[in-house]
Design an enzyme around this catalytic site. Structure first.
Site, short mmCIF file in Angstrom:
data_model
loop_
_atom_site.label_atom_id
_atom_site.label_comp_id
_atom_site.label_asym_id
_atom_site.label_seq_id
_atom_site.Cartn_x
_atom_site.Cartn_y
_atom_site.Cartn_z
N PHE A 189 0.83 -1.20 0.00
CA PHE A 189 0.00 0.00 0.00
C PHE A 189 0.87 1.25 0.00
O PHE A 189 1.81 1.37 0.77
CB PHE A 189 -0.89 -0.03 1.24
N SER B 96 3.02 -6.74 2.12
CA SER B 96 1.87 -6.07 2.72
C SER B 96 0.60 -6.35 1.91
O SER B 96 0.20 -7.50 1.76
CB SER B 96 2.16 -4.58 2.86
N ASP C 15 5.61 -6.57 13.85
CA ASP C 15 4.71 -5.93 12.88
C ASP C 15 3.51 -5.34 13.61
O ASP C 15 2.72 -6.06 14.23
CB ASP C 15 4.25 -6.97 11.86
N HIS D 224 7.00 -4.53 10.02
CA HIS D 224 6.19 -4.68 8.81
C HIS D 224 6.99 -4.34 7.56
O HIS D 224 6.74 -4.89 6.49
CB HIS D 224 4.96 -3.77 8.91
#
Length: 310
Positions: free
Chosen positions: A111, A179, A225, A257
């Protein structure tokens, strides 16, 4: 394999003595056994012929942890204007064609990210004997289901329209992503069951269960994360995969993450082994996946199905 048989002696020839006949039979048996041993010997032509998809030398722990493999590589850019269904990207591929075609993997960023965030995987995997396509998505805000469709569109471009399509074996393909791109890799595998491997890296998806998957899947999570915590993402992803599926869960220690956005030896080592094992069916890499790797300075947890069967 050459067959050995005793020819009848001509009538006018004296019949060999029993010791001579026995010696000839033993010699024939020894020759046949030698041929069998040669065929089974690691690295022999017959052994290689048993799996025509093996690429590169026999792996070692050092070779799979190295930043580059044995293949010299080149790269080519794909403009978003030339792409259909995804946002363009960069293809990394072995320069030599001496080994024939290669398996291929397409990798999606997450993202708000661009292909630059996962570009390090391109040359690292390609130099080990894959064609690797790191892509941009249509927009940086695309959700996992869209990223899954874009991964498949990029695979179709790679195998049908790209300048390196003749270097790719269209029957040996995989997907990866970070992700939301990782969530997209699960979506792609769900839609196209012919894929040989899927690797979501700290994946994010609102769908937590994947019992439909038939693609060998390595789920990579990170113990630190906070964007896609393993308790609500990677672990449920892994646990929902069919019990009969070749699958593994790797939880990185001391990672976040965004760890997959930088060169990481642990990610590369196990991703490479997974891709080799299931895209190339190269059982030489099974040793790095089974027995299950133990916790270490870089591995918080590892689960998996062993031995692998695909």
């Amino acid at each position: 394999m050459q067959q050995h048989r005793l020819l009848p002696a001509r009538q006018h020839s004296p019949r060999p003595s029993r010791p001579r006949r026995l010696t000839a039979l033993l010699a024939s048996a020894a020759a046949t056994a030698g041929l069998l041993l040669t065929a089974l010997a690691p690295g022999s032509q017959a052994a290689v012929a048993a799996n025509p998809y093996e690429r590169g030398p026999a792996p070692t722990n050092a070779s799979i942890e190295a930043s580059r493999g044995s293949y010299a590589i080149s790269q080519t850019s794909v403009s978003s204007l030339a792409a259909s269904g995804f946002g363009g990207g960069t293809i990394y591929y072995p320069t030599s064609t001496a080994d024939g075609t290669f398996g291929a993997v397409v990798i999606s960023p997450g993202f708000t990210a661009y292909q630059s965030s996962i570009a390090w995987l391109g040359p690292r995997l390609a130099s080990q004997g894959f064609v690797v396509f790191t892509i941009d998505t249509n927009t940086t805000l695309d959700q996992p289901d869209s990223r899954g469709r874009q991964l498949l569109s990029a695979l179709d471009y790679l195998t049908q329209r790209s300048s390196v399509r003749t270097r790719v074996d269209a029957t040996r393909l995989g997907v990866m992503g970070h992700s939301m791109g990782g969530g997209g890799s699960l979506e792609a595998a769900k839609s196209r069951t012919s894929l040989k491997a899927a690797i979501p890296l700290t994946g994010w998806n609102t769908d937590k269960t994947w019992p439909e998957l038939r693609t060998p899947t390595l789920v990579v999570g990170a113990d630190g994360d906070t964007v896609a915590p393993v308790a609500t993402h990677s672990k449920p992803f892994y646990e929902s995969l069919p019990g009969s599926l070749d699958k593994a869960y790797l939880e990185l220690r001391g990672a976040s993450h965004f760890t997959p956005n930088s060169s990481d030896t642990t990610i590369a080592k196990y991703s490479l082994s997974w891709l080799k094992r299931f895209i190339d069916n190269d059982t030489r890499y099974e040793q790095f996946l089974c027995p299950i790797p133990r916790p270490s300075l870089t591995i918080a947890e590892y689960r998996g199905t062993c031995p692998h069967t695909s």
